[in-house]
Design a protein around this motif. Structure first.
Motif, PDB file in Angstrom:
ATOM      1  N   HIS A 236      15.378  16.802 -30.882  1.00  0.00           N
ATOM      2  CA  HIS A 236      16.407  16.636 -29.846  1.00  0.00           C
ATOM      3  C   HIS A 236      16.674  15.139 -29.654  1.00  0.00           C
ATOM      4  O   HIS A 236      16.602  14.624 -28.541  1.00  0.00           O
ATOM      5  N   TRP A 237      16.986  14.484 -30.749  1.00  0.00           N
ATOM      6  CA  TRP A 237      17.145  13.028 -30.707  1.00  0.00           C
ATOM      7  C   TRP A 237      18.327  12.599 -29.850  1.00  0.00           C
ATOM      8  O   TRP A 237      18.302  11.531 -29.237  1.00  0.00           O
ATOM      9  N   GLU A 238      19.373  13.444 -29.772  1.00  0.00           N
ATOM     10  CA  GLU A 238      20.507  13.083 -28.909  1.00  0.00           C
ATOM     11  C   GLU A 238      20.075  13.013 -27.450  1.00  0.00           C
ATOM     12  O   GLU A 238      20.458  12.101 -26.721  1.00  0.00           O
ATOM     13  N   LEU A 239      19.246  13.982 -27.034  1.00  0.00           N
ATOM     14  CA  LEU A 239      18.747  13.999 -25.660  1.00  0.00           C
ATOM     15  C   LEU A 239      17.812  12.823 -25.413  1.00  0.00           C
ATOM     16  O   LEU A 239      17.823  12.226 -24.328  1.00  0.00           O
ATOM     17  N   ALA A 240      17.005  12.463 -26.430  1.00  0.00           N
ATOM     18  CA  ALA A 240      16.107  11.321 -26.308  1.00  0.00           C
ATOM     19  C   ALA A 240      16.894  10.018 -26.145  1.00  0.00           C
ATOM     20  O   ALA A 240      16.554   9.176 -25.304  1.00  0.00           O
ATOM     21  N   LEU A 241      17.956   9.861 -26.922  1.00  0.00           N
ATOM     22  CA  LEU A 241      18.794   8.664 -26.814  1.00  0.00           C
ATOM     23  C   LEU A 241      19.489   8.600 -25.457  1.00  0.00           C
ATOM     24  O   LEU A 241      19.622   7.524 -24.867  1.00  0.00           O
ATOM     25  N   TYR A 242      19.937   9.756 -24.965  1.00  0.00           N
ATOM     26  CA  TYR A 242      20.568   9.790 -23.638  1.00  0.00           C
ATOM     27  C   TYR A 242      19.592   9.326 -22.558  1.00  0.00           C
ATOM     28  O   TYR A 242      19.948   8.526 -21.685  1.00  0.00           O
ATOM     29  N   ASN A 243      18.348   9.829 -22.609  1.00  0.00           N
ATOM     30  CA  ASN A 243      17.363   9.452 -21.592  1.00  0.00           C
ATOM     31  C   ASN A 243      16.965   7.991 -21.714  1.00  0.00           C
ATOM     32  O   ASN A 243      16.694   7.332 -20.700  1.00  0.00           O
ATOM     33  N   LEU A 244      16.926   7.465 -22.933  1.00  0.00           N
ATOM     34  CA  LEU A 244      16.662   6.044 -23.122  1.00  0.00           C
ATOM     35  C   LEU A 244      17.780   5.212 -22.509  1.00  0.00           C
ATOM     36  O   LEU A 244      17.519   4.226 -21.798  1.00  0.00           O
ATOM     37  N   ALA A 245      19.023   5.620 -22.754  1.00  0.00           N
ATOM     38  CA  ALA A 245      20.168   4.903 -22.191  1.00  0.00           C
ATOM     39  C   ALA A 245      20.153   4.986 -20.666  1.00  0.00           C
ATOM     40  O   ALA A 245      20.460   3.996 -19.977  1.00  0.00           O
ATOM     41  N   LEU A 246      19.782   6.145 -20.128  1.00  0.00           N
ATOM     42  CA  LEU A 246      19.731   6.327 -18.677  1.00  0.00           C
ATOM     43  C   LEU A 246      18.729   5.367 -18.037  1.00  0.00           C
ATOM     44  O   LEU A 246      19.014   4.737 -17.010  1.00  0.00           O
ATOM     45  N   VAL A 247      17.551   5.249 -18.643  1.00  0.00           N
ATOM     46  CA  VAL A 247      16.523   4.353 -18.112  1.00  0.00           C
ATOM     47  C   VAL A 247      16.991   2.902 -18.168  1.00  0.00           C
ATOM     48  O   VAL A 247      16.797   2.133 -17.217  1.00  0.00           O
ATOM     49  N   LEU A 248      17.613   2.520 -19.275  1.00  0.00           N
ATOM     50  CA  LEU A 248      18.107   1.146 -19.408  1.00  0.00           C
ATOM     51  C   LEU A 248      19.181   0.842 -18.375  1.00  0.00           C
ATOM     52  O   LEU A 248      19.224  -0.257 -17.807  1.00  0.00           O
ATOM     53  N   ILE A 249      20.039   1.810 -18.110  1.00  0.00           N
ATOM     54  CA  ILE A 249      21.093   1.625 -17.095  1.00  0.00           C
ATOM     55  C   ILE A 249      20.471   1.474 -15.709  1.00  0.00           C
ATOM     56  O   ILE A 249      20.861   0.607 -14.924  1.00  0.00           O
ATOM     57  N   LEU A 250      19.490   2.325 -15.407  1.00  0.00           N
ATOM     58  CA  LEU A 250      18.819   2.246 -14.109  1.00  0.00           C
ATOM     59  C   LEU A 250      18.087   0.918 -13.947  1.00  0.00           C
ATOM     60  O   LEU A 250      18.125   0.298 -12.881  1.00  0.00           O
ATOM     61  N   LEU A 251      17.423   0.484 -15.021  1.00  0.00           N
ATOM     62  CA  LEU A 251      16.731  -0.813 -14.982  1.00  0.00           C
ATOM     63  C   LEU A 251      17.717  -1.957 -14.788  1.00  0.00           C
ATOM     64  O   LEU A 251      17.452  -2.899 -14.028  1.00  0.00           O
ATOM     65  N   TYR A 252      18.840  -1.888 -15.469  1.00  0.00           N
ATOM     66  CA  TYR A 252      19.838  -2.955 -15.373  1.00  0.00           C
ATOM     67  C   TYR A 252      20.376  -3.080 -13.949  1.00  0.00           C
ATOM     68  O   TYR A 252      20.357  -4.170 -13.363  1.00  0.00           O
ATOM     69  N   PHE A 253      20.827  -1.959 -13.391  1.00  0.00           N
ATOM     70  CA  PHE A 253      21.391  -2.012 -12.042  1.00  0.00           C
ATOM     71  C   PHE A 253      20.308  -2.240 -10.990  1.00  0.00           C
ATOM     72  O   PHE A 253      20.554  -2.881  -9.962  1.00  0.00           O
ATOM     73  N   GLY A 254      19.108  -1.718 -11.241  1.00  0.00           N
ATOM     74  CA  GLY A 254      18.006  -1.969 -10.322  1.00  0.00           C
ATOM     75  C   GLY A 254      17.632  -3.437 -10.277  1.00  0.00           C
ATOM     76  O   GLY A 254      17.400  -4.002  -9.202  1.00  0.00           O
ATOM     77  N   ALA A 255      17.605  -4.085 -11.456  1.00  0.00           N
ATOM     78  CA  ALA A 255      17.287  -5.508 -11.519  1.00  0.00           C
ATOM     79  C   ALA A 255      18.377  -6.344 -10.862  1.00  0.00           C
ATOM     80  O   ALA A 255      18.091  -7.315 -10.134  1.00  0.00           O
ATOM     81  N   LYS A 256      19.642  -5.985 -11.120  1.00  0.00           N
ATOM     82  CA  LYS A 256      20.755  -6.706 -10.507  1.00  0.00           C
ATOM     83  C   LYS A 256      20.697  -6.623  -8.988  1.00  0.00           C
ATOM     84  O   LYS A 256      20.849  -7.634  -8.281  1.00  0.00           O
ATOM     85  N   ALA A 257      20.467  -5.416  -8.476  1.00  0.00           N
ATOM     86  CA  ALA A 257      20.398  -5.224  -7.026  1.00  0.00           C
ATOM     87  C   ALA A 257      19.196  -5.940  -6.437  1.00  0.00           C
ATOM     88  O   ALA A 257      19.288  -6.552  -5.360  1.00  0.00           O
ATOM     89  N   HIS A 258      18.068  -5.869  -7.137  1.00  0.00           N
ATOM     90  CA  HIS A 258      16.850  -6.500  -6.632  1.00  0.00           C
ATOM     91  C   HIS A 258      17.026  -8.006  -6.479  1.00  0.00           C
ATOM     92  O   HIS A 258      16.673  -8.589  -5.443  1.00  0.00           O
ATOM     93  N   TYR A 259      17.576  -8.643  -7.491  1.00  0.00           N
ATOM     94  CA  TYR A 259      17.767 -10.095  -7.423  1.00  0.00           C
ATOM     95  C   TYR A 259      18.880 -10.488  -6.449  1.00  0.00           C
ATOM     96  O   TYR A 259      18.861 -11.585  -5.890  1.00  0.00           O
TER      97      TYR A 259
END
Length: 269
Positions: A236-259
């Motif tokens: 289920h590599w498509e689902l794995a890539l989606y979840n990887l992208a989701l985490v990266l998006i959350l980290l990106y916006f979380g880091a932006k908001a935190h700073y």
């Protein structure tokens, strides 16, 4: 992107301190309990027994799911939930609760939710070890797929941190968000394939929508490592890539908001 990289560096540099604070937090959480850390295993075990009785015995009559006895199917899928639910709920309010304690210390504020999550992670690993022993007794012995299980166990921590980095910042600004997070988690618990899975009987469009839930990926991944012996990430590599992208998006916006709000935390707290 720079903010996200800085957040990751802060986590690496403060790793040892996070471990110490996590163990200290564990002692605080279990202070006054005669059984201490055992409650980190006993409390989920009691809840799992209740879920099995209601969903496995009363409602399902111990029916099998994909050829697997319901009790094992449920245990594998729910094993991550107690960790991630507590980690997100307590991690989301960690900054405004702990800020005064570390405000005058040379301590990265992004590591506050980290040590709260890590404290819960120890309990998760202990609970998972007990579940694995139960599976061995039931005839589900270790295989090479345990290496995949390790990936999902680590992924549960990464997902919890990526979510709480964002929510712990936003709840400092808007306290009511904590109630929203609690309600959303309850909803996601029941639409995830943790206690039930009727997705195959649903229209394909609805199946695909339910799979967007990151807890779906974790529940099925834990089962793949413990029970079904499937290379879930590859199949289920498509689902794995989606979840990887989701985490990266959350980290990106979380880091932006935190700073963005970091220098003003004292005003909101």
């Amino acid at each position: 992107m720079k903010a996200m990289i800085n957040i990751i560096k802060e986590q690496v540099n403060s790793f040892y301190l996070v471990q110490r604070l996590a163990k200290f937090q564990l002692r605080i959480d279990n202070q006054g309990n005669y059984l201490g850390f055992i409650w980190e295993i006993l409390n989920p075990a009691i809840q799992m027994a209740m879920y099995w009785f209601i969903f496995g015995y009363v409602m399902r009559r111990n029916a099998e799911v994909d050829g697997i006895p319901y009790v094992y199917w449920m245990l594998a899928g729910i094993s991550f939930w107690f960790f991630i639910n507590k980690a997100i709920l307590q991690g989301s309010k960690s900054i405004y609760q702990k800020y005064s304690m570390v405000a005058k210390m040379n301590f990265p504020l992004s590591s506050i939710p980290s040590y709260i999550i890590m404290g819960k992670y120890y309990g998760h690993l202990a609970l998972l070890a007990v579940i694995m022993v139960i599976f061995w007794i039931g005839g589900y012995y270790p295989t090479w797929h345990y290496f995949e299980l390790i990936i999902f166990v680590l992924w549960s921590y990464v997902l919890a941190f990526s979510i709480t980095l964002l929510t712990s910042t936003l709840t400092v600004v808007v306290r009511d968000l904590q109630m929203v997070i609690q309600s959303v988690l309850q909803g996601m618990f029941f639409i995830s394939p943790i206690l039930w899975d009727r997705s195959k009987d649903m229209p394909e469009l609805l199946q695909n929508i339910l799979m967007l839930n990151p807890f779906y990926f974790l529940a099925q991944g834990y089962r793949a490592g413990l029970l079904t012996h499937e290379w879930y990430i590859i199949n289920h590599w498509e689902l794995a890539l989606y979840n990887l992208a989701l985490v990266l998006i959350l980290l990106y916006f979380g880091a932006k908001a935190h700073y963005k709000f970091r220098a003003r935390f004292s005003d909101f707290v």
